[in-house]
Design an enzyme around this catalytic site. Structure first.
Site, PDB file in Angstrom:
ATOM      1  CG  LEU A 102      -1.912  -1.198   1.216  1.00 46.04           C
ATOM      2  CD1 LEU A 102      -2.541  -1.403   2.586  1.00 46.04           C
ATOM      3  CD2 LEU A 102      -2.995  -0.988   0.156  1.00 46.04           C
ATOM      4  CG  HIS A 153       6.505 -10.985   7.697  1.00 46.75           C
ATOM      5  ND1 HIS A 153       6.360 -10.940   6.328  1.00 46.75           N
ATOM      6  CD2 HIS A 153       7.778 -11.404   7.932  1.00 46.75           C
ATOM      7  CE1 HIS A 153       7.500 -11.303   5.754  1.00 46.75           C
ATOM      8  NE2 HIS A 153       8.377 -11.584   6.705  1.00 46.75           N
ATOM      9  N   GLY A 171       7.224   1.329   5.075  1.00 49.16           N
ATOM     10  CA  GLY A 171       8.149   0.310   4.579  1.00 49.16           C
ATOM     11  C   GLY A 171       7.460  -1.041   4.434  1.00 49.16           C
TER      12      GLY A 171
HETATM   13  C1  GRF Z   1       0.476 -16.120   6.226  1.00 50.64           C
HETATM   14  O1  GRF Z   1       1.592 -16.943   6.401  1.00 50.64           O
HETATM   15  C2  GRF Z   1       0.822 -14.691   6.536  1.00 50.64           C
HETATM   16  O2  GRF Z   1       1.760 -14.559   7.565  1.00 50.64           O
HETATM   17  C3  GRF Z   1       1.440 -14.231   5.235  1.00 50.64           C
HETATM   18  O3  GRF Z   1       0.643 -14.828   4.241  1.00 50.64           O
HETATM   19  C4  GRF Z   1       0.064 -16.027   4.763  1.00 50.64           C
HETATM   20  C5  GRF Z   1      -1.423 -15.894   4.602  1.00 50.64           C
HETATM   21  O4  GRF Z   1      -2.109 -17.064   4.957  1.00 50.64           O
HETATM   22  N1  GRF Z   1       1.467 -12.798   5.167  1.00 50.64           N
HETATM   23  P1  GRF Z   1      -3.688 -17.051   5.060  1.00 50.64           P
HETATM   24  O5  GRF Z   1      -4.241 -16.521   3.745  1.00 50.64           O
HETATM   25  O6  GRF Z   1      -4.063 -16.182   6.217  1.00 50.64           O
HETATM   26  O7  GRF Z   1      -4.064 -18.485   5.282  1.00 50.64           O
END
Ligand code: GRF
Length: 203
Positions: free
Chosen positions: A104, A120, A154
């Site tokens: 974004l 993350h 970031g």
């Molecule tokens: C997760 O591992 C999240 O940390 C990362 O993308 C994945 C998404 O998984 N950003 P979901 O769509 O919530 O099952």
């Protein structure tokens, strides 16, 4: 909405979740903060996806939450204008990015500073960006995990709110490590949302 009002709100918060894929983190947020309002702190009120066929949209519809596909196309400006309009229309207080695979703009993030979170699959600041679990395996670390953090301009750089750790085991491949981390993600996201909404942590 973007007027700098701090948490706690003193009323039930309205959550939006942005997701691009399968939506297992969305599912954990729907369990913790059901749209029916069983949890006084918050309820998921809107789900938005940049992908028309995201399983996350289907999960949201099954849960009775408005689920909207907003195409990203080549024009982030149009996407963000539409997203902003939806957030306003649904009077959203807090945005949770959950497997949302777009970056974004600084201006969008700035509008939502302190009211937009991301999850993350690494112990930030380690292994920012894509394929965090693969990065952890390549780096041969003994421990990894997940981080819920405030979003800033970031990529995966905002202040961490909750981290949960898992061991990296002998013989792990990317899928095995990702699955172990994902279990912790499903605990970490609701925990972080609670901390933010109670005003116990700020960016
Ligand atoms: C997760 O591992 C999240 O940390 C990362 O993308 C994945 C998404 O998984 N950003 P979901 O769509 O919530 O099952």
């Amino acid at each position: 909405m973007a007027d700098g009002a701090a948490f706690p709100l003193g009323r039930m918060a309205r959550l939006a979740v942005f997701a691009s894929g399968r939506g297992s983190n969305l599912a954990s947020l729907l369990r913790a903060f059901p749209p029916g309002g069983d949890e006084p702190l918050a309820a998921v009120r809107l789900v938005l996806s940049d992908r028309a066929n995201a399983a996350a949209l289907e999960r949201a519809r099954e849960a009775g939450v408005p689920a909207v596909h907003v195409p990203f196309g080549r024009d982030r400006v149009a996407f963000e204008a539409r997203a902003e309009a939806l957030l306003r229309e649904h009077a959203i207080d807090l945005v949770c990015l959950a497997g949302f695979m777009r970056v974004l703009s600084a201006s969008f993030v700035d509008t939502w500073l302190g009211r937009i979170l991301n999850i993350h699959p690494s112990l930030l600041p380690a292994f920012r960006g894509l394929h965090a679990q693969r990065q952890a395996l390549v780096a041969d670390v003994r421990e990894s995990g997940c981080t819920v953090h405030f979003v800033d301009a970031g990529v995966d750089t905002g202040r961490p709110i909750v981290q949960r750790r898992v061991p990296v085991l002998e013989g792990d491949d990317e899928d095995a490590l990702a699955a172990r981390i994902l279990e912790q993600e499903h605990l970490a996201y609701p925990e972080a949302v609670r901390l933010v909404l109670r005003g116990e942590v700020a960016p």
